[in-house]
Design an enzyme around this catalytic site. Structure first.
Site, mmCIF file in Angstrom:
data_model
loop_
_atom_site.group_PDB
_atom_site.id
_atom_site.type_symbol
_atom_site.label_atom_id
_atom_site.label_comp_id
_atom_site.label_asym_id
_atom_site.label_seq_id
_atom_site.Cartn_x
_atom_site.Cartn_y
_atom_site.Cartn_z
ATOM 1 N N TYR A 139 -30.222 -52.117 -28.970
ATOM 2 C CA TYR A 139 -29.131 -53.096 -28.937
ATOM 3 C C TYR A 139 -29.633 -54.454 -29.433
ATOM 4 O O TYR A 139 -29.444 -55.474 -28.784
ATOM 5 C CB TYR A 139 -28.601 -53.183 -27.507
ATOM 6 C CG TYR A 139 -27.258 -53.865 -27.344
ATOM 7 C CD1 TYR A 139 -26.366 -54.005 -28.408
ATOM 8 C CD2 TYR A 139 -26.866 -54.350 -26.100
ATOM 9 C CE1 TYR A 139 -25.146 -54.616 -28.237
ATOM 10 C CE2 TYR A 139 -25.643 -54.962 -25.916
ATOM 11 C CZ TYR A 139 -24.782 -55.102 -26.978
ATOM 12 O OH TYR A 139 -23.564 -55.722 -26.806
ATOM 13 N N LEU A 174 -46.694 -54.644 -22.739
ATOM 14 C CA LEU A 174 -45.592 -55.097 -21.890
ATOM 15 C C LEU A 174 -44.373 -55.367 -22.753
ATOM 16 O O LEU A 174 -44.474 -56.028 -23.785
ATOM 17 C CB LEU A 174 -45.988 -56.378 -21.154
ATOM 18 C CG LEU A 174 -44.873 -57.101 -20.379
ATOM 19 C CD1 LEU A 174 -44.355 -56.249 -19.225
ATOM 20 C CD2 LEU A 174 -45.368 -58.464 -19.864
ATOM 21 N N ILE A 176 -40.894 -57.223 -22.280
ATOM 22 C CA ILE A 176 -40.084 -58.083 -21.421
ATOM 23 C C ILE A 176 -38.627 -57.968 -21.855
ATOM 24 O O ILE A 176 -38.246 -58.435 -22.919
ATOM 25 C CB ILE A 176 -40.546 -59.550 -21.505
ATOM 26 C CG1 ILE A 176 -42.024 -59.683 -21.161
ATOM 27 C CG2 ILE A 176 -39.708 -60.421 -20.569
ATOM 28 C CD1 ILE A 176 -42.566 -61.109 -21.320
ATOM 29 N N GLY A 177 -37.813 -57.337 -21.018
ATOM 30 C CA GLY A 177 -36.424 -57.090 -21.374
ATOM 31 C C GLY A 177 -36.320 -55.842 -22.223
ATOM 32 O O GLY A 177 -35.858 -55.887 -23.359
ATOM 33 N N GLY A 179 -34.526 -53.146 -22.303
ATOM 34 C CA GLY A 179 -33.290 -52.459 -22.652
ATOM 35 C C GLY A 179 -33.365 -50.988 -22.315
ATOM 36 O O GLY A 179 -33.830 -50.598 -21.239
ATOM 37 N N THR A 199 -36.440 -54.677 -16.929
ATOM 38 C CA THR A 199 -35.042 -54.905 -17.271
ATOM 39 C C THR A 199 -34.293 -55.315 -16.013
ATOM 40 O O THR A 199 -34.728 -55.005 -14.897
ATOM 41 C CB THR A 199 -34.395 -53.647 -17.884
ATOM 42 O OG1 THR A 199 -32.997 -53.892 -18.125
ATOM 43 C CG2 THR A 199 -34.523 -52.448 -16.969
ATOM 44 N N CYS A 356 -19.289 -62.502 -34.149
ATOM 45 C CA CYS A 356 -20.737 -62.661 -34.306
ATOM 46 C C CYS A 356 -21.185 -62.257 -35.705
ATOM 47 O O CYS A 356 -22.059 -62.904 -36.298
ATOM 48 C CB CYS A 356 -21.464 -61.832 -33.252
ATOM 49 S SG CYS A 356 -21.327 -62.492 -31.579
#
Length: 385
Positions: A139, A174, A176-177, A179, A199, A356
């Site tokens: 995403y 790592l 981070i975030g 998804g 997440t 967008c």
């Protein structure tokens, strides 16, 4: 007035209000007409919409679209023209002054509020996102340079990240975030690394654990601020937009303490062109609560004294293609979700994706990949092609 004159007078359209005429004049600067015949012209069912634009800016415009009070054949073309002409900068509604002040003064992404976007957006349902995204559920912006499809563009982006990070078998990474785990899965499968991902979406974590069972991957439902371990490499792909200006420095401090001294950190984020701008009120209310796009200056301030910027790569134009592909998938799959989500949701999601796309096409917002190191890469860093 004789009867003929009276009949003609009664048939004339009502005079436009001052607000309506102001909107019409503004749109003319972008070569957009009200009730015109082109694919990007506004078709207005209720002229009160134009008053909403003056009083509430994009919040009023978006809500009126969701309510079916106006339409346009191609929303992406409409927004491309409007934003390329910088019309958004001409409308400064007083009704949104509190929104702007709130974004600047409050920490809207603190530990308590940070979970809001996961619940409101990312937990819509894995079936819904699987219908819209590529097979890996990526995403974020694809990399379209040599790609002919959404799946190819996303795999190309994931491979580019792996090569920029100079991944090698056995490294501990790592995310981070993380998804739905697309980067972690790809990196483990193709580069032999092990990964930890965090997440704030329960739906994402559960899907990723099932999808990548058997690989050396750990998915945690955890805020990034709680991480305190060392990793050879760090990636963060499409999460920094949720960190917020009050927390940029803290985020960089977390990345710095978790990165090995000779490690590399890749930050992939949407960004804005102006440091002082305010988060879009419609996006904030309906799509990404408490989102806050960073500027190059804000990211630079946050990294000051912590990292060496080895590389900065902008491929924001590729997000236009990515969003248009997501929209095509969404429209094709909509009959499966229509009864569950309803027409107002369909118009909301369409407005989100296509507005967008128009913004990226107008280069109003960007997509950056930063490569950072703690001490500088010996002999210099060379971006892989």
């Amino acid at each position: 007035m004789n009867p003929v004159e009276r009949r003609h007078a009664n048939s004339r359209p009502p005079a436009a209000s001052g607000a309506q005429q102001a909107v019409a004049d503004l749109l003319a600067r972008a070569n957009v007409a009200i009730n015109g015949g082109r694919a990007w012209d506004l078709q207005v069912a209720d002229t009160s919409v134009l008053d909403c634009v003056i009083s509430n800016g994009n919040l009023g415009l978006g809500e009126a679209y969701m309510d079916g009070l106006w339409d346009v054949e191609h929303l992406d073309q409409f927004f491309h023209r409007v934003l390329a002409a910088h019309l958004d900068q001409q409308v400064k509604p007083l009704g949104l002054a509190f929104h702007a002040m709130r974004a600047r003064m409050l920490n809207l992404q603190n530990l308590k509020r940070a979970w809001t976007v996961g619940e409101a957006h990312y937990d819509l349902g894995n079936e819904f996102y699987a219908a819209m995204l590529d097979p890996r559920m990526t995403y974020t912006c694809g990399y379209w340079r040599d790609a002919g499809s959404l799946a190819e563009a996303q795999e190309a982006k994931l491979d580019l990240i792996c090569r920029k990070l100079r991944l090698e078998p056995g490294m501990r990474v790592l995310d981070i975030g993380c998804g739905w785990g697309s980067f972690m899965g790809y990196a483990a499968e193709h580069y032999g690394v092990e990964c930890v991902g965090v997440t704030i979406s329960r739906e994402q974590a559960e899907w990723a654990k099932a999808r990548y069972a058997g690989l050396p991957l750990e998915f945690r439902l955890q805020d990034y601020r709680a991480i305190d371990e060392r990793f050879d490499r760090i990636a963060s792909v499409g999460m920094f937009e949720h960190v917020g200006r009050k927390n940029h420095r803290k985020y960089m401090e977390v990345a710095h303490r978790c990165l090995a001294d000779d490690g590399l950190f890749l930050l992939h984020t949407i960004g804005k062109n102006q440091r002082s701008s305010t988060p879009d009120p419609w996006i904030d209310k309906y799509i990404f609560p408490n989102g806050d796009l960073p500027s190059i200056g804000q990211i630079g301030d946050a990294a000051d004294g912590l990292f060496v910027v080895e590389d900065l790569h902008n491929f924001g134009a590729d997000y236009d293609k990515t969003l248009m592909a997501w929209h095509a998938n969404f429209e094709a799959a909509w009959p499966r979700f229509a009864s569950q989500l309803g027409e107002r949701f369909r118009r909301m999601w369409k407005y989100y994706l296509l507005s967008c796309a128009g913004a990226f096409r107008a280069r109003d917002i960007q997509l950056w990949q930063w490569v950072l190191s703690k001490e500088g890469v010996a002999d210099g860093y060379v971006r892989p092609e």
